[in-house]
Design a protein around this motif. Sequence first.
Motif, short mmCIF file in Angstrom:
data_model
loop_
_atom_site.label_atom_id
_atom_site.label_comp_id
_atom_site.label_asym_id
_atom_site.label_seq_id
_atom_site.Cartn_x
_atom_site.Cartn_y
_atom_site.Cartn_z
N GLY B 372 11.66 -25.31 11.96
CA GLY B 372 10.39 -25.52 11.26
C GLY B 372 10.37 -26.86 10.55
N LEU B 373 11.46 -27.17 9.90
CA LEU B 373 11.54 -28.45 9.19
C LEU B 373 11.43 -29.63 10.16
N LEU B 374 12.12 -29.49 11.31
CA LEU B 374 12.04 -30.57 12.31
C LEU B 374 10.62 -30.70 12.86
N ILE B 379 9.48 -33.92 14.91
CA ILE B 379 10.63 -34.10 15.81
C ILE B 379 10.66 -32.95 16.79
N SER B 380 10.60 -33.27 18.07
CA SER B 380 10.51 -32.20 19.06
C SER B 380 11.90 -31.89 19.63
N ILE B 381 12.13 -30.61 19.87
CA ILE B 381 13.46 -30.12 20.23
C ILE B 381 13.57 -29.93 21.74
N ASP B 382 14.66 -30.43 22.29
CA ASP B 382 14.90 -30.34 23.73
C ASP B 382 15.75 -29.13 24.07
N GLY B 412 14.27 -43.70 11.83
CA GLY B 412 13.87 -43.57 10.42
C GLY B 412 13.32 -42.18 10.14
N THR B 413 12.55 -41.67 11.08
CA THR B 413 11.99 -40.32 10.94
C THR B 413 13.11 -39.29 10.93
N LEU B 414 14.08 -39.48 11.82
CA LEU B 414 15.20 -38.54 11.88
C LEU B 414 16.01 -38.60 10.59
#
Lengths: 440, 440
Positions: B372-374, B379-382, B412-414
């Motif tokens: 949820g935080l990602l 940030i999209s999860i593979d 920077g986002t990560l």
Amino acid sequence: MKPIQVGLLGIGTVGSGTFKVLQRNQEEIKRRAGRGIEITMVADLDLARARAAVGEGVQVVNDARAVIANPDIDIVIELIGGYGIARQLVLEAIAAGKHVVTANKALLAVHGTEIFAAAHAKGVMVAFEAAVAGGIPIIKALREGLTANSIQWIAGIINGTTNFILSEMRDKGLDFATVLKEAQRLGYAEADPTFDIEGVDAAHKVTLMSAIAFGIPVQFDKAHVEGITKLAAQDIKYAEQLGYRIKLLGVTKRKAQGIELRVHPSLVPAKRLLANVEGAMNAVVVNGDAVGTTLYYGKGAGSEPTASAVIADLVDITRLHTADAAHRVPHLAFHPDAMSDLQVLPMSEVVTSYYLRMRVADEAGVLAQVTGLLATAGISIDAVLQREADEVGGEGSTQTDLIILTHDTREGTLDDALARLQALPTVLAPIVRIRKEELS
Amino acid sequence: MKPIQVGLLGIGTVGSGTFKVLQRNQEEIKRRAGRGIEITMVADLDLARARAAVGEGVQVVNDARAVIANPDIDIVIELIGGYGIARQLVLEAIAAGKHVVTANKALLAVHGTEIFAAAHAKGVMVAFEAAVAGGIPIIKALREGLTANSIQWIAGIINGTTNFILSEMRDKGLDFATVLKEAQRLGYAEADPTFDIEGVDAAHKVTLMSAIAFGIPVQFDKAHVEGITKLAAQDIKYAEQLGYRIKLLGVTKRKAQGIELRVHPSLVPAKRLLANVEGAMNAVVVNGDAVGTTLYYGKGAGSEPTASAVIADLVDITRLHTADAAHRVPHLAFHPDAMSDLQVLPMSEVVTSYYLRMRVADEAGVLAQVTGLLATAGISIDAVLQREADEVGGEGSTQTDLIILTHDTREGTLDDALARLQALPTVLAPIVRIRKEELS
């Protein structure tokens, strides 16, 4: 400085790719070359096709000789192909003092000696990076990058069509004919695929690499050429079980007695990078005495990959044409007065290792008989794979497959032994023999 | 024609290899170069070592300036290394009108702008094939073989020591410190391995390749440099389970906003050839808009492989020094008045994908909380790999490892998201973040 002006003979797939890439990257190419490089004139029998490919602003003619006669043209690109008119036009361009860029492996592998001599006499360059392995700069690596070395051998996957077919046969367990049809449907194989599947195209390319590596004249007529049409799916499977993959390799080696020059299917250890080159990709392994083993990988065909090599040659000529002709990079890496007289060996003198598949009677003593015969011939065995008769021929079968890997053997010796093996009453079908390269 | 005379500064491993190969293959090299190439003078502080390496017939001195001052010397090879006296001597050799060959990546990555400008002004060549990836002719491929292309990215295994260590860690499941000791014992790592294991050597090399590929000045100070010292065996194992291998890569990419220039451990899909480059070998993948993906593989270090590149440069200079200086191959591929002003991007602007390993409490809702935080951060999860707590922490453990692969994300986002994840009470240890390159 005014742009280098280029005339293009034949604007098919590679020609239109060359025009497109040269235009798309013109600013970047100019920054590298120090001068603009422009295709200003195109000759093609199909004027409509040529016009469609280049748009306005480029002179389009149907007479290649008009391009050669144009005094403003510095470099002529020959993309017609074949040995006939292409040979004539290349020689005429040279005679007119033009530098020449060509992707025509067939022409150079057969008529290279004549063409390079004419270019040398006239003081012009004939560049042909695009003739071998498409966009991979393998000619440059051999001719310039590895000049320190006594090159020992080269082995390459240099035909994308056959590598695609072999990859598919292995992946899907299909036979040659089925996969060929699929390759034709997908555009990986031509309607008449003979030159590819019979190994002729690969032999043209390895002939050129051999000349450059060893300083011998191009001698396509001395190359041993064998394609993949007779390859059976079961040999791909057995090879896999023994830790190998089957690839169509162009191989050339320096031996004390002469040069090996050959194209044929080969077992390659599955752990080698070369064995893992799949689909239509190309890769060339070069072994030099100083550098050891190096490998070069990329797309071996296609419009823009081949155009990449054609344009690299244009930039090379732009950069180097002011060097005096006695110093420039020689066409075949070695200066023409310093060529080697090493002979290309007949296939019977080649030394390599072998995969043999024999359909034998499933009875006691057959293995001893076969291995005994090989031992008598002085052929040493690396590995044996014997299948259960039931697995091979079904329940109750009285036949089985015996697979043998040999150590290095002179091919003539092996031929004799195979003839004797074939005559054994317990050997029930023609013996399959595939060469094997360890590449170590 | 009289032989090209070469002076050698510093005769250690590479220097003595160069002398040896040049002597062993002198006849073949002469046939390629059109002239003999002879090392006639050697400078080394250790006169006895130098004398032992070259035997009689070569002048041995302990003063490098005596070599530079010798009017008979055409080319000076600098193999001293480092930024100090080497820089001074290279500049003096250029001022004296000598062509220079060097293997000194550190010098060129830091002082290249000054050195190439001096050479350009004087009309001499500074050749440095040996500075990157040993005997692999990668500088030549980038600078000459791929000139048609707008190069998009380069990713390379360009440090043999770290690749050897990573291969051993994976093969044997050992940790970094243990394998480093073994590598030192075997001679794959130096007594002080800092430059290798901290990524500095690789960063020097990728800085040079980046300049050549994109036409920007060498800017080592802008490179992001991260070594392999913090890499844990368990991440190598998890990566493997996800279909990846971890390699120390030098990466440089052209983006609309600028150039990425970075060295760090990276996950690479196991099916890529690059992932299968093992031990001390080097390989560089180059992607160009026309040619597609190409790969160059070989020994990246060692006496004779590096000598192979040094001597190729000697032959190149012999072949090309008669070309007028305005036309010759530019040091950094692009003409000095046509360099790009694209900036090297700060690491926060780099866009790549990531492997994240989090030690988390083994309780309901943790995965939802993390993902949820990602998601909130965009940030999209593979892929997600969640281990059973028992497997990770032993019977009855209340902790487990959560591994996440992301899609492309701005670094920077990560970083921001990682700071927030790290602050969660259910995240029990510092999060491990390793970058991932798909190389497709």
